[in-house]
Scaffold this motif. Structure first.
Motif, mmCIF file in Angstrom:
data_model
loop_
_atom_site.group_PDB
_atom_site.id
_atom_site.type_symbol
_atom_site.label_atom_id
_atom_site.label_comp_id
_atom_site.label_asym_id
_atom_site.label_seq_id
_atom_site.Cartn_x
_atom_site.Cartn_y
_atom_site.Cartn_z
ATOM 1 N N PRO A 245 0.846 -1.193 0.000
ATOM 2 C CA PRO A 245 0.000 0.000 0.000
ATOM 3 C C PRO A 245 0.883 1.246 0.000
ATOM 4 O O PRO A 245 1.910 1.292 0.670
ATOM 5 N N PRO B 260 1.073 5.043 0.991
ATOM 6 C CA PRO B 260 0.335 6.021 1.790
ATOM 7 C C PRO B 260 0.184 7.345 1.054
ATOM 8 O O PRO B 260 1.096 7.803 0.377
ATOM 9 N N ASN C 230 -0.786 10.070 2.814
ATOM 10 C CA ASN C 230 -0.503 11.117 3.793
ATOM 11 C C ASN C 230 0.109 10.481 5.039
ATOM 12 O O ASN C 230 0.237 9.255 5.130
ATOM 13 N N ASP D 41 -1.079 10.147 8.064
ATOM 14 C CA ASP D 41 -1.985 9.276 8.826
ATOM 15 C C ASP D 41 -2.005 7.859 8.241
ATOM 16 O O ASP D 41 -1.989 6.879 8.982
ATOM 17 N N GLU D 42 -2.041 7.750 6.921
ATOM 18 C CA GLU D 42 -2.027 6.426 6.288
ATOM 19 C C GLU D 42 -0.678 5.747 6.518
ATOM 20 O O GLU D 42 -0.625 4.535 6.740
ATOM 21 N N GLU E 243 -0.682 4.223 9.978
ATOM 22 C CA GLU E 243 -1.449 2.971 10.044
ATOM 23 C C GLU E 243 -0.632 1.798 9.498
ATOM 24 O O GLU E 243 -0.648 0.711 10.067
ATOM 25 N N ILE E 244 0.084 2.012 8.403
ATOM 26 C CA ILE E 244 0.943 0.956 7.859
ATOM 27 C C ILE E 244 2.065 0.657 8.855
ATOM 28 O O ILE E 244 2.394 -0.501 9.120
ATOM 29 N N LYS F 24 7.353 6.981 -0.287
ATOM 30 C CA LYS F 24 6.192 7.619 -0.914
ATOM 31 C C LYS F 24 5.949 7.084 -2.318
ATOM 32 O O LYS F 24 4.810 7.000 -2.761
#
Length: 122
Positions: free
Chosen positions: A28, A30, A32, A34-35, A38-39, A93
Motif C-alpha cells: 500500500p 500512503p 498522507n 496518517d495512512e 497505520e501501515i 512515498k
C-alpha cells in the motif's frame, strides 16, 4: 536447553519489532502521514502494551515517512538510556516499500535513508 523469548527480544531492551511481512502483492502506498502511521503500526508492538512504546510518531520528508516510537521521559535525563535499541521504519512515498533503520533521531535516520536509497537507485 534455555528458555528463549519467542519474540526474539533481548532482556533490558525494548521489544523487537515484528519481522517485516513477506510481500504478497503490491505494497500500500500512503497518501498522507496518517495512512503511513497505520501501515507503520504493523511493525511495532502495540502502543501502551507492556514494554511497548508510549506513542508512535511520523516524520514526513521528501521521499518517505519515518515512523518511530516515542517513549516516556527518563526519570533521570542525565543517565544513559535504560533500554536502548529498537528501530525506525521508513515507508517510501513512491511505492510503499517498507525499510527498517536503526533507532536514530529523525534527522539522522532520514539522512541515513537518503544515503541507502541513493545507493539502490544508482
Amino acid at each position: 536447553m534455555t528458555d528463549a523469548d519467542p519474540s526474539g527480544s533481548i532482556p533490558g531492551l525494548p521489544p523487537t519489532p515484528p519481522p517485516l511481512p513477506p510481500r504478497t502483492g503490491p505494497q500500500p502506498v500512503p497518501a498522507n502521514a496518517d495512512e503511513a502511521l497505520e501501515i507503520g503500526r504493523e511493525h511495532f508492538p502495540e502502543v501502551g502494551s507492556p514494554g511497548g512504546p508510549a506513542e508512535l510518531l511520523v516524520h514526513e520528508f521528501d521521499i518517505g515517512y519515518l515512523i518511530y516510537a516515542g517513549w516516556p521521559p527518563a526519570e533521570d535525563p542525565t543517565a544513559p538510556p535504560a533500554e536502548p535499541g529498537g528501530s525506525n521504519i521508513v515507508i517510501a512515498k513512491a511505492d510503499g516499500e517498507v525499510s527498517s533503520l536503526p533507532n536514530f533521531p529523525p534527522e539522522s535516520a532520514v539522512e541515513l535513508y537518503h544515503r541507502l536509497h541513493s545507493r539502490r537507485t544508482s
